[in-house]
Design a protein around this motif. Structure first.
Motif, PDB file in Angstrom:
ATOM      1  N   LEU A 176      10.294  -5.291   7.000  1.00 11.97           N
ATOM      2  CA  LEU A 176       9.800  -6.092   5.882  1.00 11.97           C
ATOM      3  C   LEU A 176       8.804  -5.300   5.052  1.00 11.97           C
ATOM      4  CD1 LEU A 176       9.793  -8.848   4.453  1.00 11.97           C
ATOM      5  CD2 LEU A 176       7.923  -9.534   5.964  1.00 11.97           C
ATOM      6  N   ALA A 177       7.893  -4.607   5.704  1.00  7.93           N
ATOM      7  CA  ALA A 177       6.909  -3.788   4.993  1.00  7.93           C
ATOM      8  C   ALA A 177       7.596  -2.636   4.256  1.00  7.93           C
ATOM      9  CB  ALA A 177       5.870  -3.255   5.966  1.00  7.93           C
ATOM     10  N   PHE A 178       8.624  -2.063   4.897  1.00  5.96           N
ATOM     11  CA  PHE A 178       9.347  -0.964   4.261  1.00  5.96           C
ATOM     12  C   PHE A 178      10.058  -1.435   3.003  1.00  5.96           C
ATOM     13  CE2 PHE A 178      13.231   1.929   4.368  1.00  5.96           C
ATOM     14  CZ  PHE A 178      12.559   3.001   3.778  1.00  5.96           C
ATOM     15  N   LEU A 179      10.758  -2.578   3.094  1.00  9.80           N
ATOM     16  CA  LEU A 179      11.440  -3.111   1.923  1.00  9.80           C
ATOM     17  C   LEU A 179      10.441  -3.454   0.823  1.00  9.80           C
ATOM     18  CD1 LEU A 179      13.919  -4.156   0.424  1.00  9.80           C
ATOM     19  CD2 LEU A 179      13.598  -6.359   1.571  1.00  9.80           C
ATOM     20  N   HIS A 180       9.320  -4.036   1.186  1.00  7.34           N
ATOM     21  CA  HIS A 180       8.282  -4.359   0.208  1.00  7.34           C
ATOM     22  C   HIS A 180       7.883  -3.103  -0.567  1.00  7.34           C
ATOM     23  CE1 HIS A 180       4.299  -6.766  -0.558  1.00  7.34           C
ATOM     24  NE2 HIS A 180       4.845  -6.319  -1.667  1.00  7.34           N
ATOM     25  N   GLY A 181       7.694  -2.005   0.160  1.00  2.49           N
ATOM     26  CA  GLY A 181       7.322  -0.761  -0.491  1.00  2.49           C
ATOM     27  C   GLY A 181       8.398  -0.237  -1.417  1.00  2.49           C
ATOM     28  N   LEU A 182       9.660  -0.352  -1.010  1.00  2.00           N
ATOM     29  CA  LEU A 182      10.763   0.110  -1.856  1.00  2.00           C
ATOM     30  C   LEU A 182      10.871  -0.712  -3.139  1.00  2.00           C
ATOM     31  CD1 LEU A 182      13.550   0.642   0.847  1.00  2.00           C
ATOM     32  CD2 LEU A 182      12.282   2.430  -0.357  1.00  2.00           C
ATOM     33  N   LEU A 183      10.811  -2.046  -2.995  1.00  2.00           N
ATOM     34  CA  LEU A 183      10.917  -2.912  -4.172  1.00  2.00           C
ATOM     35  C   LEU A 183       9.765  -2.671  -5.136  1.00  2.00           C
ATOM     36  CD1 LEU A 183      12.055  -6.294  -2.552  1.00  2.00           C
ATOM     37  CD2 LEU A 183      13.467  -4.614  -3.764  1.00  2.00           C
ATOM     38  N   GLU A 184       8.577  -2.505  -4.579  1.00  2.00           N
ATOM     39  CA  GLU A 184       7.425  -2.260  -5.447  1.00  2.00           C
ATOM     40  C   GLU A 184       7.503  -0.873  -6.074  1.00  2.00           C
ATOM     41  OE1 GLU A 184       2.729  -3.325  -5.519  1.00  2.00           O
ATOM     42  OE2 GLU A 184       4.247  -4.462  -4.438  1.00  2.00           O
ATOM     43  N   GLY A 185       8.061   0.093  -5.347  1.00  2.00           N
ATOM     44  CA  GLY A 185       8.224   1.425  -5.910  1.00  2.00           C
ATOM     45  C   GLY A 185       9.149   1.422  -7.109  1.00  2.00           C
ATOM     46  N   ILE A 186      10.263   0.695  -7.007  1.00  2.00           N
ATOM     47  CA  ILE A 186      11.189   0.614  -8.141  1.00  2.00           C
ATOM     48  C   ILE A 186      10.537  -0.135  -9.300  1.00  2.00           C
ATOM     49  CG2 ILE A 186      13.446  -0.216  -8.911  1.00  2.00           C
ATOM     50  CD1 ILE A 186      14.428   0.168  -6.026  1.00  2.00           C
ATOM     51  N   ALA A 187       9.750  -1.168  -8.997  1.00  2.00           N
ATOM     52  CA  ALA A 187       9.029  -1.893 -10.052  1.00  2.00           C
ATOM     53  C   ALA A 187       8.059  -0.972 -10.774  1.00  2.00           C
ATOM     54  CB  ALA A 187       8.289  -3.087  -9.460  1.00  2.00           C
ATOM     55  N   ARG A 188       7.393  -0.067 -10.040  1.00  2.00           N
ATOM     56  CA  ARG A 188       6.481   0.871 -10.686  1.00  2.00           C
ATOM     57  C   ARG A 188       7.241   1.872 -11.557  1.00  2.00           C
ATOM     58  NH1 ARG A 188       3.436   0.469  -5.688  1.00  2.00           N
ATOM     59  NH2 ARG A 188       4.561   2.259  -4.827  1.00  2.00           N
ATOM     60  N   ILE A 189       8.442   2.257 -11.128  1.00  2.00           N
ATOM     61  CA  ILE A 189       9.276   3.133 -11.960  1.00  2.00           C
ATOM     62  C   ILE A 189       9.653   2.413 -13.249  1.00  2.00           C
ATOM     63  CG2 ILE A 189      11.495   4.323 -12.097  1.00  2.00           C
ATOM     64  CD1 ILE A 189      11.264   4.735  -9.024  1.00  2.00           C
ATOM     65  N   PRO A 226       0.811  -1.220   0.000  1.00  2.00           N
ATOM     66  CA  PRO A 226       0.000   0.000   0.000  1.00  2.00           C
ATOM     67  C   PRO A 226       0.846   1.272   0.000  1.00  2.00           C
ATOM     68  CG  PRO A 226       0.128  -0.880   2.221  1.00  2.00           C
ATOM     69  CD  PRO A 226       0.846  -1.863   1.335  1.00  2.00           C
ATOM     70  N   LEU A 227       2.185   1.133   0.107  1.00  2.00           N
ATOM     71  CA  LEU A 227       3.064   2.299   0.204  1.00  2.00           C
ATOM     72  C   LEU A 227       3.363   2.862  -1.184  1.00  2.00           C
ATOM     73  CD1 LEU A 227       5.472   0.803   2.869  1.00  2.00           C
ATOM     74  CD2 LEU A 227       3.713   2.548   3.255  1.00  2.00           C
ATOM     75  N   ASP A 228       3.273   4.159  -1.324  1.00  2.00           N
ATOM     76  CA  ASP A 228       3.481   4.824  -2.611  1.00  2.00           C
ATOM     77  C   ASP A 228       4.850   5.495  -2.600  1.00  2.00           C
ATOM     78  OD1 ASP A 228       3.184   5.972  -5.093  1.00  2.00           O
ATOM     79  OD2 ASP A 228       2.002   7.673  -4.349  1.00  2.00           O
ATOM     80  N   ALA A 278      13.494  11.963  -3.367  1.00  2.00           N
ATOM     81  CA  ALA A 278      12.981  10.612  -3.112  1.00  2.00           C
ATOM     82  C   ALA A 278      11.707  10.689  -2.279  1.00  2.00           C
ATOM     83  CB  ALA A 278      14.030   9.793  -2.379  1.00  2.00           C
ATOM     84  N   ARG A 279      10.758   9.807  -2.593  1.00  2.00           N
ATOM     85  CA  ARG A 279       9.526   9.691  -1.804  1.00  2.00           C
ATOM     86  C   ARG A 279       9.552   8.337  -1.110  1.00  2.00           C
ATOM     87  NH1 ARG A 279       6.110  10.395  -5.653  1.00  2.00           N
ATOM     88  NH2 ARG A 279       5.317   8.266  -5.885  1.00  2.00           N
ATOM     89  N   GLU A 280       9.878   8.333   0.160  1.00  2.00           N
ATOM     90  CA  GLU A 280      10.038   7.083   0.914  1.00  2.00           C
ATOM     91  C   GLU A 280       9.381   7.177   2.284  1.00  2.00           C
ATOM     92  OE1 GLU A 280      14.272   6.721   0.869  1.00  2.00           O
ATOM     93  OE2 GLU A 280      14.352   6.043  -1.217  1.00  2.00           O
ATOM     94  N   THR A 281       8.344   7.954   2.370  1.00  2.00           N
ATOM     95  CA  THR A 281       7.585   8.086   3.619  1.00  2.00           C
ATOM     96  C   THR A 281       6.110   7.892   3.309  1.00  2.00           C
ATOM     97  OG1 THR A 281       7.413  10.493   3.315  1.00  2.00           O
ATOM     98  CG2 THR A 281       9.254   9.668   4.652  1.00  2.00           C
ATOM     99  N   PRO A 282       5.317   7.477   4.297  1.00  2.00           N
ATOM    100  CA  PRO A 282       5.731   7.172   5.674  1.00  2.00           C
ATOM    101  C   PRO A 282       6.490   5.848   5.746  1.00  2.00           C
ATOM    102  CG  PRO A 282       3.450   6.578   5.357  1.00  2.00           C
ATOM    103  CD  PRO A 282       3.866   7.265   4.084  1.00  2.00           C
ATOM    104  N   ARG A 283       7.448   5.772   6.678  1.00  2.00           N
ATOM    105  CA  ARG A 283       8.197   4.536   6.864  1.00  2.00           C
ATOM    106  C   ARG A 283       7.566   3.746   8.005  1.00  2.00           C
ATOM    107  NH1 ARG A 283      14.588   2.992   7.209  1.00  2.00           N
ATOM    108  NH2 ARG A 283      14.244   0.870   7.990  1.00  2.00           N
ATOM    109  N   PRO A 284       7.107   2.526   7.702  1.00  2.00           N
ATOM    110  CA  PRO A 284       6.538   1.694   8.766  1.00  2.00           C
ATOM    111  C   PRO A 284       7.616   1.193   9.719  1.00  2.00           C
ATOM    112  CG  PRO A 284       6.631   0.476   6.708  1.00  2.00           C
ATOM    113  CD  PRO A 284       7.051   1.871   6.380  1.00  2.00           C
ATOM    114  N   ASP A 285       7.217   0.803  10.914  1.00  2.00           N
ATOM    115  CA  ASP A 285       8.167   0.255  11.890  1.00  2.00           C
ATOM    116  C   ASP A 285       8.730  -1.087  11.435  1.00  2.00           C
ATOM    117  OD1 ASP A 285       7.785   2.424  13.538  1.00  2.00           O
ATOM    118  OD2 ASP A 285       6.143   1.458  14.651  1.00  2.00           O
ATOM    119  N   ASP A 286       7.935  -1.806  10.653  1.00  2.00           N
ATOM    120  CA  ASP A 286       8.325  -3.138  10.184  1.00  2.00           C
ATOM    121  C   ASP A 286       9.249  -3.015   8.968  1.00  2.00           C
ATOM    122  OD1 ASP A 286       8.540  -5.737   9.356  1.00  2.00           O
ATOM    123  OD2 ASP A 286       6.401  -6.034   8.952  1.00  2.00           O
TER     124      ASP A 286
END
Length: 417
Positions: free
Chosen positions: A339-352, A307-309, A329-337
């Protein structure tokens, strides 16, 4: 028994030389490598080629070789005299040109020409025009090809592109003379894979190669890596997941968009359109080291969308698919987890990545049908699955990552004739 090679590819890099042999079925027969002590020293290129060929001969039977193609770093140039002797150290692809030379090129070059820019090979070459005895300006691959042939006459359309060659018209354009470059100093250009002539028999023997070896026009290291990956039809693409994100898409039509750093090479009857984002592995490395990335990736559920954009970048500025030197860079909000943060980063690069291929198609390239992946990110299975979901097309590992293999593939077409 050593595998029997019939086609040879030579890849000249900044840190070393690699040579690959393919058999008649297109399978790798062997790979030889040798380091370079000085990327600017042409005789060092030649000495490293000799060492790499010796290493290859320990793995493969080279007696049946029929054709060879040479590739080099795009934009690396060398001034030579009429006998092909270097008149100065090579100018590397990343070297800055004199500002006045850059301005001279930009006053004359069309807006979409790859010859423009601070590192323009054409602008850098203007500094050599007063060298005594100057007879030809050659690209790195041209000089090695010329040494094999004993004739320093030829280049290929891909190495020549950033020096101002017009690939669509298949000629050196008249505006080069207006920019101060005498056309007589530039090599004759042939399409990649075109037969140029037979290698000198005595030289072939001294290198451990068979007499009569056919020398064919090569290509740049980037184009050769695309061929090595196994992409060959319109819509097939290769993504390099290294420190940055580099996209290349085979297209039936050329694409040029200077605002996004997009241009096209002519290759095997198609156009190779490409763009490069600043996102990629360097953006991930700001948050996770290699072991943490591997550990967390193994726990990801790639079938579930994050769900992270995010728009991950290693610093300020982006060039493609968004052209914005000030983009943060748009990397917020950063979750405490984590794993969730990495998921968002990997998916963000995939969307790019997906946005990059959409941009190429919007600019006129063929629609995307599949993606092959090279670089360190290709080994991340979870990321590959995320990318396939986001891209909506099959994503797989490249057939090979060595540019020398792609060059050997160019030679193989002629070897089989």
């Amino acid at each position: 028994m050593a595998a029997r090679g019939i086609a040879l590819g030579v890849d000249l890099g900044t840190s070393g030389v690699r040579v690959a042999a393919l058999d008649a079925a297109g399978r790798m027969a062997g790979l030889g490598t040798a380091p370079l002590a000085d990327a600017r020293a042409p005789e060092g290129w030649w000495a490293a080629l000799r060492r790499a060929l010796a290493a290859l001969a320990d793995q493969a039977d080279l007696a049946g070789l029929r054709a060879v193609a040479v590739g080099g770093t795009s934009g690396t140039l060398l001034p030579v005299d009429a006998a092909g002797r270097p008149l100065a150290a090579a100018s590397l692809y990343s070297d800055q040109a004199e500002p006045e030379a850059v301005r001279a090129v930009e006053r004359c070059a069309p807006a979409g020409s790859p010859a423009r820019g601070a590192t323009s090979p054409l602008a850098r070459a203007l500094a050599w025009l007063e060298l005594p005895g100057l007879a030809r300006l050659l690209h790195q691959a041209d000089w090695i090809t010329g040494r094999l042939l004993g004739c320093y006459r030829w280049s290929d359309g891909n190495n020549a592109l950033k020096t101002g060659y017009n690939a669509a018209a298949a000629r050196w354009p008249p505006w080069l003379a207006a920019a101060g470059m005498p056309l007589a100093l530039l090599p004759e250009v042939r399409p990649a894979g075109t037969p140029l002539g037979a290698m000198d028999a005595a030289l072939a023997r001294s290198l451990g190669l068979p007499p009569g070896l056919l020398v064919v026009a090569g290509t740049t290291d980037g184009c050769a890596a695309f061929l090595a990956a196994g992409a060959a039809r319109p819509g097939e693409a290769v993504t390099s997941l290294g420190s940055t994100l580099v996209l290349k898409l085979a297209s039936e039509a050329p694409v040029t968009a200077p605002d996004f750093g997009v241009y096209s090479h002519r290759l095997q009857g198609l156009w190779l359109a490409g763009g490069a984002s600043n996102s990629g592995g360097a953006a991930l490395a700001r948050h996770f080291d290699g072991p943490a990335l591997a550990r967390l990736s193994a726990r990801l559920d790639p079938g579930r969308a994050s769900p992270l954009d995010y728009y991950p970048l290693p610093g300020r500025g982006e060039r493609f698919p968004i052209a914005d030197a000030g983009l943060a860079a748009r990397e917020t909000p950063r979750p405490d987890d984590d794993l969730a943060f990495l998921h968002g980063l990997l998916e963000g690069i995939a969307r790019i990545e997906a946005a990059g291929y959409r941009r190429l198609v919007e600019l006129g390239a063929s629609p995307l049908v599949s993606v092959r992946t090279v670089g360190g990110g290709a080994r991340n299975a979870a990321w590959t699955a995320i990318r396939a979901r986001v891209l909506g097309v099959p994503v797989c590992r490249a057939a090979a990552e060595e540019a020398a293999v792609g060059l050997a593939g160019l030679a193989l077409r002629q070897a089989l004739r």
